[in-house]
Scaffold this active site. Sequence first.
Site, PDB file in Angstrom:
ATOM      1  N   ASP A  93      20.425  52.061  47.099  1.00 29.95           N
ATOM      2  CA  ASP A  93      19.596  51.852  48.240  1.00 29.95           C
ATOM      3  C   ASP A  93      18.731  53.798  48.670  1.00 29.95           C
ATOM      4  OD1 ASP A  93      20.993  53.448  49.246  1.00 29.95           O
ATOM      5  OD2 ASP A  93      22.165  52.432  50.714  1.00 29.95           O
ATOM      6  N   ASP A 267      23.990  42.452  49.864  1.00 29.61           N
ATOM      7  CA  ASP A 267      25.359  43.223  49.408  1.00 29.61           C
ATOM      8  C   ASP A 267      25.330  43.600  51.431  1.00 29.61           C
ATOM      9  OD1 ASP A 267      24.489  46.633  51.570  1.00 29.61           O
ATOM     10  OD2 ASP A 267      22.408  44.989  50.568  1.00 29.61           O
ATOM     11  N   CYS A 305      42.003  30.248  45.492  1.00 30.97           N
ATOM     12  CA  CYS A 305      42.225  31.310  44.569  1.00 30.97           C
ATOM     13  C   CYS A 305      43.023  31.291  43.521  1.00 30.97           C
ATOM     14  CB  CYS A 305      41.831  31.950  45.589  1.00 30.97           C
ATOM     15  SG  CYS A 305      41.194  33.214  45.240  1.00 30.97           S
ATOM     16  N   CYS A 307      42.562  34.811  42.654  1.00 28.54           N
ATOM     17  CA  CYS A 307      42.999  35.371  42.287  1.00 28.54           C
ATOM     18  C   CYS A 307      44.227  36.464  42.472  1.00 28.54           C
ATOM     19  CB  CYS A 307      41.964  36.854  43.728  1.00 28.54           C
ATOM     20  SG  CYS A 307      42.613  36.294  44.764  1.00 28.54           S
ATOM     21  N   CYS A 310      46.299  35.865  45.488  1.00 26.11           N
ATOM     22  CA  CYS A 310      46.587  34.352  45.425  1.00 26.11           C
ATOM     23  C   CYS A 310      47.363  34.153  44.191  1.00 26.11           C
ATOM     24  CB  CYS A 310      45.820  33.847  46.302  1.00 26.11           C
ATOM     25  SG  CYS A 310      44.363  33.902  47.373  1.00 26.11           S
ATOM     26  N   HIS A 336      40.652  39.688  46.815  1.00 24.66           N
ATOM     27  CA  HIS A 336      40.931  38.397  47.474  1.00 24.66           C
ATOM     28  C   HIS A 336      39.496  38.259  47.650  1.00 24.66           C
ATOM     29  CE1 HIS A 336      41.136  34.853  49.276  1.00 24.66           C
ATOM     30  NE2 HIS A 336      40.469  35.473  49.760  1.00 24.66           N
TER      31      HIS A 336
END
Length: 376
Positions: A93, A267, A305, A307, A310, A336
Amino acid sequence: MAQQVQFQLHATDGKARTGVLSTPRGEIRTPAFMPVGTAATVKAMMPESVAATGADILLGNTYHLMLRPGAERIDRLGGLHRFMNWSGPILTDSGGFQVMSLSELRKLTEEGVTFRSHIDGSRHVLTPERSMEIQKLLGSDIVMCFDECPALPADEATVANSMRLSMRWAERSREAFGDRPGHALFGIQQGGVTPELRAESAEKLVQIGFDGYAVGGLAVGEGQEAMFGVLDYAPDSLPADKPRYLMGVGKPDDIVGAVKRGIDMMDCVLPTRSGRTGQAWTRRGPVALKNARHADDPRPLDEACTCPACRNYSRAYLHHVFRSGELISSMLLTWHNLHYYQDLMQGLRDAISAGEFSAFEADFHARRAEGDIERL
């Protein structure tokens, strides 16, 4: 000669679009969510873990990096990619938003912004030219032009003056950026919630000519309804063959609504910040792991999930490490959340490609309306 940054649309469904933004450092599948690596790190994550969630691109922050460790130092150390060990594309940015949030510490003129560092009080000047220079030193793949972003709500005259100043700064940014093959410069549309000002801003930006266009000045306090109101028309005034980036958004339902209205890139610090404060984002909405209801729960946070949080840990464990202030809590919950966000983006891309966006959107809202799983 360096490969140019190119955008290719692969499918549309209503206003929703999916495609690929190609850069010399890799392809960015759109709609894309960019995790925020403010100070050359995505907090509580290793770069390879961020890549494992499915992220194609990260966002770095000009304001924070220019103050610490300094753009010149990063350049001497081989540029931001090497410095932070991320080989994929990086968008930086311009510093304009952070400077807006420092209203107590800044002075705004036609030339640029003079401000005092929030770290040590040292005085700095940020102009369109200096912002372009810093982003070049960082070596970012996608550079944002320097703009001024008024906090909403604001009166129309204030918004109009601010937008026109941003357009003059956009012109200076374009000139200072010059010709940099392999790097892209995005313009930023301003104009608050006023259609005429948004149209005037878009017209000016297209006249200057950019590699991509951001819808700026939203998610700054106006609320979701007003934001969607602007997104109902603002993206349509930007070139269809260039990527459209909505800055600083957002919650999962903000993302789905933005993609529905023609946005390609977003974002937000939300998934990482939430991870550090014990909040997990799931298909059934947000889950607060600090709540006592999870203390004896052997089930995963989200059974669908994949990840590590999880797959390998129970709600009871995640509750325990959060309440104990253990670092692994931030690590697991951030992983996660970023995984969930990238899963959401993949789901959106697949739905648009299949012409099934409406069904995806309906299912997304229906599952969230169910709320979290029943307590044991």
